[in-house]
Scaffold this active site. Structure first.
Site, PDB file in Angstrom:
ATOM      1  N   LYS A  76       0.858  -1.187   0.000  1.00 45.21           N
ATOM      2  CA  LYS A  76       0.000   0.000   0.000  1.00 45.21           C
ATOM      3  C   LYS A  76       0.893   1.235   0.000  1.00 45.21           C
ATOM      4  O   LYS A  76       1.921   1.266   0.686  1.00 45.21           O
ATOM      5  CB  LYS A  76      -0.879  -0.041   1.254  1.00 45.21           C
ATOM      6  CG  LYS A  76      -1.956   1.039   1.310  1.00 45.21           C
ATOM      7  CD  LYS A  76      -2.853   0.845   2.535  1.00 45.21           C
ATOM      8  CE  LYS A  76      -3.972   1.876   2.605  1.00 45.21           C
ATOM      9  NZ  LYS A  76      -4.859   1.648   3.770  1.00 45.21           N
ATOM     10  N   SER A 151      -9.773   1.575   2.822  1.00 46.77           N
ATOM     11  CA  SER A 151      -8.897   2.352   1.976  1.00 46.77           C
ATOM     12  C   SER A 151      -7.842   1.533   1.254  1.00 46.77           C
ATOM     13  O   SER A 151      -7.235   2.025   0.305  1.00 46.77           O
ATOM     14  CB  SER A 151      -8.200   3.420   2.818  1.00 46.77           C
ATOM     15  OG  SER A 151      -7.356   2.802   3.772  1.00 46.77           O
ATOM     16  N   SER A 175     -10.068  -0.817   6.982  1.00 46.20           N
ATOM     17  CA  SER A 175      -9.452  -0.599   5.671  1.00 46.20           C
ATOM     18  C   SER A 175      -8.718  -1.791   5.081  1.00 46.20           C
ATOM     19  O   SER A 175      -8.320  -1.750   3.924  1.00 46.20           O
ATOM     20  CB  SER A 175      -8.501   0.595   5.728  1.00 46.20           C
ATOM     21  OG  SER A 175      -9.230   1.802   5.708  1.00 46.20           O
TER      22      SER A 175
END
Lengths: 489, 483
Positions: A76, A151, A175
């Site tokens: 990420k 996210s 997330s």
């Protein structure tokens, strides 16, 4: 090859049936082919990835490889990686090349994994749909009109479409787990303090926790073995004896492997709020658990209904302060034209941050302001303690809590973008876990209308090994997690 | 005209003498090139985290013990949020509701009387960087440069109750605090480099009124002289304002040493809302009793106790004892000298340290730590005065010679330069006889009643021996011979 588990890949690499360079090429090619459609990656650096792959091959040739040596992993874009653009999904960091590695990156490097690329995400991890990214929304591989969740939506889409064998994510209010549910993956948020936050760009420091996103609990356990561990650079990191998260998974088991396990079903998870087609799949999975030997009991988490409200005070409060460093002075975006210092600050931040980030900075600034602090921030902290107490009480009665991860399957792009409260409610089952600091996993439990749904398992503090095993035993008798979306072969 | 009472509280930022910064591990040394002592944490790169330096906590504990305060078993770091270019994170890590040191007091001496100033608290925090508008060797072309070397330097902010009633008391407090933090080794006290900075909260009220007047805070007083001037000006301004029928508004003011005036920097209306909240990156600071006890065992004797002991053990006056305990280095120097001189030389040592040595240090702009004569050398010299080997006058030569590095010890210089006092009665008698024979005119003058001639004869004797003759013996022999 692209359907293989990490264990199978590791064996193939160790036996030199495939090289890390070949594997890395395979995934880089897949990214080149499919990423334009999915937008799962923000940065790919073929030269850097292949150099790491060659180094891994040297280690493997000498027989010095570990379980992750040579395996490409997507990270990420919230993790700082030396020499890599590290944007956190924001225009604010569109020009930020990190001069240092996050603890998670360092640990994967030490394990010999290959950094395959940096994945798209909601801006500063604020979002549940990946629509707030400065780099545009990520599409769900199961249905391109749908969001992948957020996210960590880029990581989830990348693994679901097999653009990476596995990925990392971060989970502040769901997330990792919510995108895992919406993309048919297994994703884990460990106990707060298990994985170092050093070098992970902070959203809400007391809630943020990194974890793995992969295709099975067994893969997650291997990844967590690399990620977890005490780090003196993070004061909230927990110092404990080393743990092999694969231990229970690797242990021999009979046909009732979960005999003796008590599963708590919170009444608050099974009332209104969840779509019936999702609830139906969750209940079917619970029936499967009974067949595996587990006993189910009803428990209650009465303060859970306050979790979304408390979360949307605490997380923005911390974020408003954490994001103050993005001021255009030392790095990151600075407005091209400004009158004076204050104008430079306000223009840089107005242009550098997107709408959702600004909304949360405003909320956070407000709730910490003189005269409002007690009514909002302190009250939210009290609720946080109540929620933790609820869980403590429940874990006095059961070993694992089970419920849905997300109240629905993937929703359409734009469907909730105009209504922040509807968007925030997509995290009603996940947020309480972060407020309490507990570990939890989302794992696939079936499909509704062609879209995957997720089952959430919540464990007591530091019960990751057990939790991974409970997920794994279900995956031994189900095949939801091996289903792959069409069009990505 | 009403009589006015002045009320003053002082906040002091003392930079702690730790080698590393409070949360980042980088060096705290002063004077390096801009930004070379700022690491990833200091410049607040995305993702970095603070880790508390326990050395800074130890300094706070030492201070708390020295002022008889309560050391909080649990204190909390909080974020003080505001934007400024030399504040890289956009917040300062400080302590707010739960500070590490609570209460305590400090004795001050004003004139003849001693009183105590009560402390409210002392808390740990990090310093900000510096905004440079000009800098040697760099031209910013009208822009502002940022130097983050200082960012993250540990500070102890020490806050008093509104307990002082005059600028003299305020300065006495600041001096006593300054001496104490250096004494216990937690701050170098260098005011020019900003290691010790004071803010004064000043208000006035009619004598007899119990409520406080509205205060104005004078920021960044970096010398005791400025502190006195600034408070005096501020008090006079507040009284004049109120007597003219005006009101004092709460404000932050700066002292301009050029004009000798204070001027408002910002009013209460533009006061920041700092949005303090507990820093989620740091756990509460827990200090157990054992840690405090361990530090208590390592504490030096404190200035007041040392002062009393010097007076008792060495028979010094209260004034001398106070002067000699102005700093730990000075007190240690003095006692080391006495150890070499012997207790009978204690008073002489005090005089040598306070007069000759102090004059020499002042002239050379050195402090006691850089003394050109060691305490052992000085004490060794005083021992030779006490045992009559040299006179006080000759000792001055020995002192200078030692300061100039002409020998390793007083004995060595006395021997090599032949400075030993002549006390041999026969030798002196021969000398005096010769003197009387060759100075018949002076002898006649003396005999005719001119006492001055006697002194001239003594002078001749001293000159003939290059000052080495024992003056008492010369006197006695002359009297005897001249009958």
């Amino acid at each position: 090859m692209i359907a293989a588990s990490l264990q199978v890949l590791a064996r193939a690499l160790a036996k030199r049936e495939v090289s890390s360079v070949e594997l890395t090429h395979l995934y880089l090619d897949r990214i080149a082919r499919h990423n334009p459609q999915l937008n799962a990656f923000i940065s790919v650096d073929e030269g850097c990835s292949l150099a790491q792959a060659r180094a891994a091959d040297e280690r493997l040739a000498k027989g010095e490889g570990g379980p992750l040596t040579g395996i490409p992993i997507a990270h990420k874009d919230i993790f700082c990686a030396q020499g890599w653009l590290t944007t956190c999904g924001s225009r604010m960091l569109n020009n930020f090349v990190s001069p240092y590695d996050a603890a998670v990156i360092t640990r994967f490097k030490a394990a010999g994994a290959v950094l395959l690329g940096k994945t798209n995400m909601d801006e500063f991890a604020m979002g549940s749909s990946n629509e707030t990214s400065f780099y545009g929304p990520v599409r769900n591989p199961w249905n391109a009109d749908c969001v992948p969740g957020g996210s960590s939506g880029g990581s989830a889409a990348a693994v679901a479409a097999a653009l990476a064998p596995a990925a990392t994510g971060t989970d502040t209010g769901g997330s990792i787990r919510q995108p895992a549910a919406l993309c048919n993956l297994t994703g884990m948020k460990p106990t707060y303090g298990v994985v170092s936050r050093y070098g992970m760009i902070a959203f809400a420091s007391s809630l943020d926790q990194a974890g793995p996103l992969a295709r099975s609990a067994a893969d997650c356990a291997l990844l967590l073995n690399a990620m977890a561990g005490f780090d003196e650079r993070d004061s909230t990191s927990v110092e404990r004896p080393g743990e092999d998260y694969c231990r229970e998974i690797d242990a021999a088991a009979g046909d009732r492997p979960l005999a003796g396990l008590k599963i708590g079903l919170p009444v608050e998870f099974f009332g209104e709020g969840c779509r019936p087609e999702v609830m139906h799949l969750v209940e079917a999975a619970i029936a499967e658990y009974r067949k595996l030997g587990a006993e189910t009991i009803s428990v209650s988490l009465p303060s859970m209904q306050l979790s979304v409200a408390a979360y949307y005070v605490i997380a923005p409060a911390e974020a408003s302060s954490n994001l103050a460093r993005f001021d255009g002075v030392r790095y990151g975006y600075r407005a091209p034209e400004y009158q004076d210092l204050n104008d430079m600050y306000s223009k840089s931040r107005a242009q550098g941050f997107g709408a959702e980030v600004k909304r949360r900075i405003l909320i956070g600034t407000y709730v910490l302001s003189h005269g409002y602090y007690d009514a909002y921030y302190l009250q939210a902290q009290r609720i946080r303690r109540l929620i933790a107490n609820d869980f403590a009480k429940a874990f006095g009665q059961c070993d694992v809590i089970i419920g849905p991860t997300s109240p629905s399957t993937a929703f359409k792009l734009g469907e909730k973008a105009a209504d922040p409260v509807q968007m925030y409610l997509s995290d009603i089952y996940t947020i309480a876990v972060n407020l309490a600091g507990l570990p939890a996993i989302s794992l696939p439990c079936g499909f509704a209308g062609g879209l995957p749904a997720g089952l959430q398992l919540i464990g007591n503090y530091f019960a990751e090994t057990q939790l991974l095993n409970v997920a794994h035993r279900y995956q031994q008798v189900s095949d939801w997690h091996v289903q792959r979306p069409a069009g990505f072969d | 005209m009403k009589a006015w009472e002045v009320v003053i509280g002082i906040e002091t930022h003392a930079q702690l003498s730790t080698r590393a910064k409070i949360f980042s591990g980088s060096s705290t040394a002063f004077g390096a090139e801009p930004n070379v002592q700022a690491n990833a944490v200091d410049i607040a790169l995305p993702g970095v985290l603070p880790v508390l330096n326990r050395g800074a906590v130890e300094c706070a504990i030492r201070f708390g013990l020295a002022v008889g305060a309560k050391i909080a078993p649990r204190s909390v770091f909080a974020r003080k949020n505001y934007f400024y270019p030399d504040l890289p994170k956009g917040y300062q890590i400080s302590q707010y509701e739960l500070p590490v040191v609570v209460g305590g007091q400090l004795a001050i001496v004003v004139g003849e009387s001693e009183r105590v100033v009560k402390l409210t608290r002392a808390h740990l925090e990090e310093d900000a960087g510096k905004s440079l508008h000009e800098c040697a060797g760099a031209n910013f072309h009208g822009r502002t440069g940022i130097d983050l070397n200082r960012a993250g330097t540990p500070l102890l902010e020490i806050v008093t109750e509104p307990d002082m009633r005059s600028s003299t008391e305020a300065v006495a407090y600041a001096r006593a605090l300054h001496a104490l933090v250096r004494w216990i080794g937690i701050c170098d006290g260098n005011m020019q480099e900003g290691s010790f900075r004071c803010d004064a909260n000043v208000s006035v009220r009619p004598v007899g009124q119990t409520e406080f007047g509205t205060r104005r805070e004078i920021k960044n007083l970096n010398s005791f002289r400025f502190m006195q001037q600034a408070i005096d000006y501020e008090v006079q301004w507040q009284i004049a304002t109120l007597e003219d029928g005006g009101t004092v508004e709460q404000a932050t003011v700066l002292f301009d040493p050029q004009s000798g005036e204070t001027r408002a920097m910002r009013s209460k209306e533009d006061a920041h809302d700092y949005r303090y909240f507990p820093d989620p990156d740091l756990l509460p600071l827990v200090i157990d009793r054992q840690w405090v006890d361990e530090i208590a065992r390592q504490m030096p004797e404190l200035p007041a106790a040392r002062r009393d002991r010097l007076a008792t053990d060495y028979g010094l006056s209260a004034y001398d004892a106070k002067l000699l305990t102005a700093s730990l280095e000075l007190a240690t120097y003095y006692e080391t000298a006495v150890a070499a001189a012997g207790n009978s030389g204690a008073k002489a040592c005090a005089n040598w340290v306070m007069v000759d040595l102090t004059a020499r240090l002042n002239k050379e702009e050195r402090d006691i730590g850089q003394s050109p004569i060691s305490a052992e050398q000085l004490g060794g010299m005083v021992a030779r005065i006490v045992d009559g080997t040299i006179s006080t006058n000759i000792a001055r030569k020995v002192f200078d010679a030692l300061c100039n590095g002409e020998g390793r010890s007083a004995d060595e210089i006395i021997a090599s330069q032949g400075l030993q006092q002549i006390t041999d009665g026969d030798a002196l008698e021969t000398l005096i006889d010769e003197l009387l024979a060759t100075n018949a005119a002076m002898v006649a003058e003396y005999r005719s009643g001119k006492e001055k001639a006697f002194n001239a004869l003594v002078g001749q004797a001293m000159k003939a021996t290059r000052g080495k003759a024992n003056p008492q013996q010369v006197n006695a022999l002359l009297r005897k011979k001249l009958g």
